[in-house]
Design an enzyme around this catalytic site. Sequence first.
Site, PDB file in Angstrom:
ATOM      1  N   LEU A  56       0.862  -1.170   0.000  1.00 66.99           N
ATOM      2  CA  LEU A  56       0.000   0.000   0.000  1.00 66.99           C
ATOM      3  C   LEU A  56       0.904   1.228   0.000  1.00 66.99           C
ATOM      4  O   LEU A  56       1.921   1.251   0.708  1.00 66.99           O
ATOM      5  CB  LEU A  56      -0.897   0.042   1.245  1.00 66.99           C
ATOM      6  CG  LEU A  56      -2.139  -0.855   1.297  1.00 66.99           C
ATOM      7  CD1 LEU A  56      -2.885  -0.604   2.598  1.00 66.99           C
ATOM      8  CD2 LEU A  56      -3.055  -0.624   0.107  1.00 66.99           C
ATOM      9  N   ASP A  57       0.531   2.238  -0.760  1.00 68.96           N
ATOM     10  CA  ASP A  57       1.292   3.480  -0.758  1.00 68.96           C
ATOM     11  C   ASP A  57       1.309   4.080   0.646  1.00 68.96           C
ATOM     12  O   ASP A  57       0.353   3.899   1.421  1.00 68.96           O
ATOM     13  CB  ASP A  57       0.673   4.498  -1.715  1.00 68.96           C
ATOM     14  CG  ASP A  57       0.700   4.041  -3.159  1.00 68.96           C
ATOM     15  OD1 ASP A  57       1.568   3.221  -3.501  1.00 68.96           O
ATOM     16  OD2 ASP A  57      -0.152   4.512  -3.932  1.00 68.96           O
ATOM     17  N   ARG A  58       2.344   4.806   0.937  1.00 73.03           N
ATOM     18  CA  ARG A  58       2.469   5.412   2.267  1.00 73.03           C
ATOM     19  C   ARG A  58       1.233   6.233   2.673  1.00 73.03           C
ATOM     20  O   ARG A  58       0.744   6.093   3.800  1.00 73.03           O
ATOM     21  CB  ARG A  58       3.723   6.292   2.313  1.00 73.03           C
ATOM     22  CG  ARG A  58       3.950   6.953   3.654  1.00 73.03           C
ATOM     23  CD  ARG A  58       5.251   7.719   3.673  1.00 73.03           C
ATOM     24  NE  ARG A  58       5.556   8.222   5.002  1.00 73.03           N
ATOM     25  CZ  ARG A  58       6.705   8.768   5.365  1.00 73.03           C
ATOM     26  NH1 ARG A  58       7.682   8.894   4.471  1.00 73.03           N
ATOM     27  NH2 ARG A  58       6.909   9.183   6.590  1.00 73.03           N
ATOM     28  N   HIS A 161       0.528   3.248  -7.827  1.00 75.62           N
ATOM     29  CA  HIS A 161      -0.374   4.410  -7.832  1.00 75.62           C
ATOM     30  C   HIS A 161      -1.510   4.239  -8.845  1.00 75.62           C
ATOM     31  O   HIS A 161      -2.037   5.227  -9.345  1.00 75.62           O
ATOM     32  CB  HIS A 161       0.386   5.706  -8.137  1.00 75.62           C
ATOM     33  CG  HIS A 161       1.418   6.069  -7.125  1.00 75.62           C
ATOM     34  ND1 HIS A 161       2.307   7.119  -7.314  1.00 75.62           N
ATOM     35  CD2 HIS A 161       1.735   5.536  -5.920  1.00 75.62           C
ATOM     36  CE1 HIS A 161       3.111   7.201  -6.264  1.00 75.62           C
ATOM     37  NE2 HIS A 161       2.786   6.248  -5.413  1.00 75.62           N
TER      38      HIS A 161
END
Length: 255
Positions: A56-58, A161
């Site tokens: 998961l993106d930050r 993303h």
Amino acid sequence: MSDPLRILHRDEHLVAVHKPAGLLVHRTALARGERDFLLQRLRDRLGQRVYPVHRLDRPTSGIMLFALSPAVAARLTEAFTERRVAKRYLAVVRGIGPETERLEYPLREEDGSRPKAEMPAMEAVTEVRRLDSVELPVRVDRYPNSRYSLMEARPLTGRRHQIRRHLSQRGYPIIGDAKHGKGNHNRFFAEHLDAPRLLLAAVELALVHPMTGQPLRLQCALDATMSALLERFGWAGHLPRDAVHQALPDLEPMS
């Protein structure tokens, strides 16, 4: 980072947790000065090694799955790679998003190792659906009123993303997205709606358990920031709750 670590499900083979927004999953060369990581928090909490099997993106919050052994990690990683895990996200976007749509914009990888122009464009598919919308009597952009939507997104591929880029390309950037979004709307939410972060959350994973072979569906409630915003906009009926289902219901097809 003060958010407590919330464990959603644990058995002898795997564990699912809620990742707070802004927390890195593990150490990375792009954030050398960081000292707080989800991986280390979970190791400390369980007192054993854990193995991430997806990402998961930050700035994204929500459900993350970890294996408790290398053998289980290999099976889960294979399931994610082969697209045998169904993923569901919620996002707040600018504008009135499409009722249902399949977004198929090829994406170049964004790994920072070389110029994007040198990276091959890869297949990327996201199914989106508008769950609700709101119009505020506030001029944020060039119009006297501002409209926003709650979108469901189901990525069928796993590009970096992907949801953020697909919705932005379609004309409905996610609020709080510093890279692919709109600064004036991001500032409005941060300054007036107590929402200073990316409004994207992973709320569901559905898969076959790698060891038992039984269907498993995991759901994750939103954090306080997104929950309060949905309440404020009259979207409380769409708030997910923490839940574990050992049998998968028929997934509603998206037309």
